[in-house]
Design an enzyme around this catalytic site. Structure first.
Site, PDB file in Angstrom:
ATOM      1  N   GLU A 101      -3.562  -2.307  -3.166  1.00  0.00           N
ATOM      2  CA  GLU A 101      -4.409  -1.946  -2.021  1.00  0.00           C
ATOM      3  C   GLU A 101      -4.585  -3.135  -1.079  1.00  0.00           C
ATOM      4  O   GLU A 101      -4.460  -3.001   0.139  1.00  0.00           O
ATOM      5  CB  GLU A 101      -5.797  -1.482  -2.502  1.00  0.00           C
ATOM      6  CG  GLU A 101      -5.801  -0.267  -3.407  1.00  0.00           C
ATOM      7  CD  GLU A 101      -5.349   1.006  -2.709  1.00  0.00           C
ATOM      8  OE1 GLU A 101      -5.159   0.986  -1.482  1.00  0.00           O
ATOM      9  OE2 GLU A 101      -5.148   2.007  -3.406  1.00  0.00           O
ATOM     10  N   ASN A 140      -3.095  -3.416   2.690  1.00  0.00           N
ATOM     11  CA  ASN A 140      -4.003  -3.668   3.818  1.00  0.00           C
ATOM     12  C   ASN A 140      -3.471  -4.773   4.718  1.00  0.00           C
ATOM     13  O   ASN A 140      -3.444  -4.634   5.939  1.00  0.00           O
ATOM     14  CB  ASN A 140      -5.392  -4.075   3.314  1.00  0.00           C
ATOM     15  CG  ASN A 140      -6.279  -2.871   3.053  1.00  0.00           C
ATOM     16  OD1 ASN A 140      -5.921  -1.746   3.379  1.00  0.00           O
ATOM     17  ND2 ASN A 140      -7.435  -3.115   2.464  1.00  0.00           N
ATOM     18  N   ARG A 142      -3.525   6.999   6.039  1.00  0.00           N
ATOM     19  CA  ARG A 142      -4.289   6.124   5.166  1.00  0.00           C
ATOM     20  C   ARG A 142      -5.561   6.875   4.787  1.00  0.00           C
ATOM     21  O   ARG A 142      -6.212   7.473   5.636  1.00  0.00           O
ATOM     22  CB  ARG A 142      -4.647   4.809   5.879  1.00  0.00           C
ATOM     23  CG  ARG A 142      -3.435   4.032   6.351  1.00  0.00           C
ATOM     24  CD  ARG A 142      -2.529   3.656   5.214  1.00  0.00           C
ATOM     25  NE  ARG A 142      -3.164   2.771   4.259  1.00  0.00           N
ATOM     26  CZ  ARG A 142      -2.758   2.615   3.017  1.00  0.00           C
ATOM     27  NH1 ARG A 142      -1.744   3.308   2.575  1.00  0.00           N
ATOM     28  NH2 ARG A 142      -3.365   1.780   2.220  1.00  0.00           N
TER      29      ARG A 142
END
Lengths: 158, 127
Positions: free
Chosen positions: A48, A52, A106
């Site tokens: 994650e 990002n 997302r």
């Protein structure tokens, strides 16, 4: 006793490096003898954070992502840093389901997953300078050994 | 060595092994490998093409070849859900291992999708 270890890795913000990054951290964490579940937690959180940086930190260009991992006793510490756009409002960014890139589908669950799967999450960011995500998690054998000994001593005393 | 420098446009998708199967108006996606943002891009494109061309109503995501998924997987499923929900379609997931199951539970996705042990069970429920 020597129970610390450290590693530093730098790679380009390309999406194929997501699996590379989480595999590296998992391999590094393996020396703590984690359970499969703990390993999956760490992999998800790293994935994650790196995603990002790739999608949000470096929106339309390739930059460098630094990943630092430390093992200290039974704890693993992972720092993921990018030098991209930075986050304007961290609180807002960490809200579940909040995303600035809905066109990429997302889900806005990134920070929520990091929070849920790690023991501690800390985000530092400055607009125009980049973002640093720090995560820690206690894993593995020493933890479980402690539980076993506690259990055993309880059984003995009762 | 030239190829290495071309960068983003030259990425070879890793999700090549993902198999797509169509039965009646149901699309079965046999995911293979890890479902992250990188692989999600290819799966999304391929699935959407198939959904449009074959008037797909229901979608089954089969996770038997997958032991890792992150929030990108949630995005893929949510995105397909939004496509089929308007025509009364449903989404099911099958062969979920404990790691993927935790992600689904945490995200609350089970409120809108069905979970089945096998693809056959999912098909029985959907068709």
């Amino acid at each position: 006793m020597n129970d610390t270890n450290e590693m530093l890795l730098e790679f380009e913000s390309k999406s194929q490096n997501e699996s590379f990054a989480r595999t590296v951290v998992a391999a590094f964490a393996a020396q703590l003898d984690p359970t499969i579940e703990e390993l999956a937690d760490i992999k998800t959180a790293v994935s994650e954070a790196v995603t990002n940086s790739i999608i949000h930190g470096y929106t339309d260009y390739v930059g460098k992502i630094q990943m630092k991992c430390c093992i200290c006793k039974d704890e693993i510490r992972v720092e993921i840093r990018d030098f991209g756009v930075g986050i304007d409002n961290i609180e807002k960014a960490m809200e579940p389901l909040y995303t600035t890139r809905p066109e990429l589908e997302r889900s806005g669950m990134g920070f929520s997953f990091m929070e849920a799967f790690m023991d501690h999450l800390d985000v530092e960011s400055k607009v125009g300078e980049g973002t640093l995500v720090r995560m820690t998690k206690k894993v593995g054998k020493p933890n479980r050994l402690k539980e076993y000994t506690q259990e055993a001593s309880q059984q003995v005393s009762s | 060595m030239q190829d290495l420098k071309k960068g983003r446009n030259n990425e070879i998708p890793r999700e090549e092994e993902t198999r797509y199967e169509i039965f009646k108006r149901c699309l079965i996606i046999h995911l293979n490998g890890e479902l992250d943002h990188h692989n999600a891009i290819g799966i999304r494109e391929k699935a959407d093409k198939l959904i449009e061309r074959n008037h797909i109503k229901h979608i089954v995501f089969d996770f038997s070849g997958t032991n890792f998924m992150d929030s990108a997987g949630i995005g893929v499923i949510m995105g397909r859900y939004k496509k089929v929900i308007f025509i009364g379609g449903k989404i099911a997931v099958t062969n979920i291992n404990s790691t993927v199951d935790r992600i689904f539970r945490l995200s609350g996705l089970y409120k809108i999708i069905e979970k089945h042990d096998t693809v056959d069970a999912a098909m029985n429920s959907l068709l």
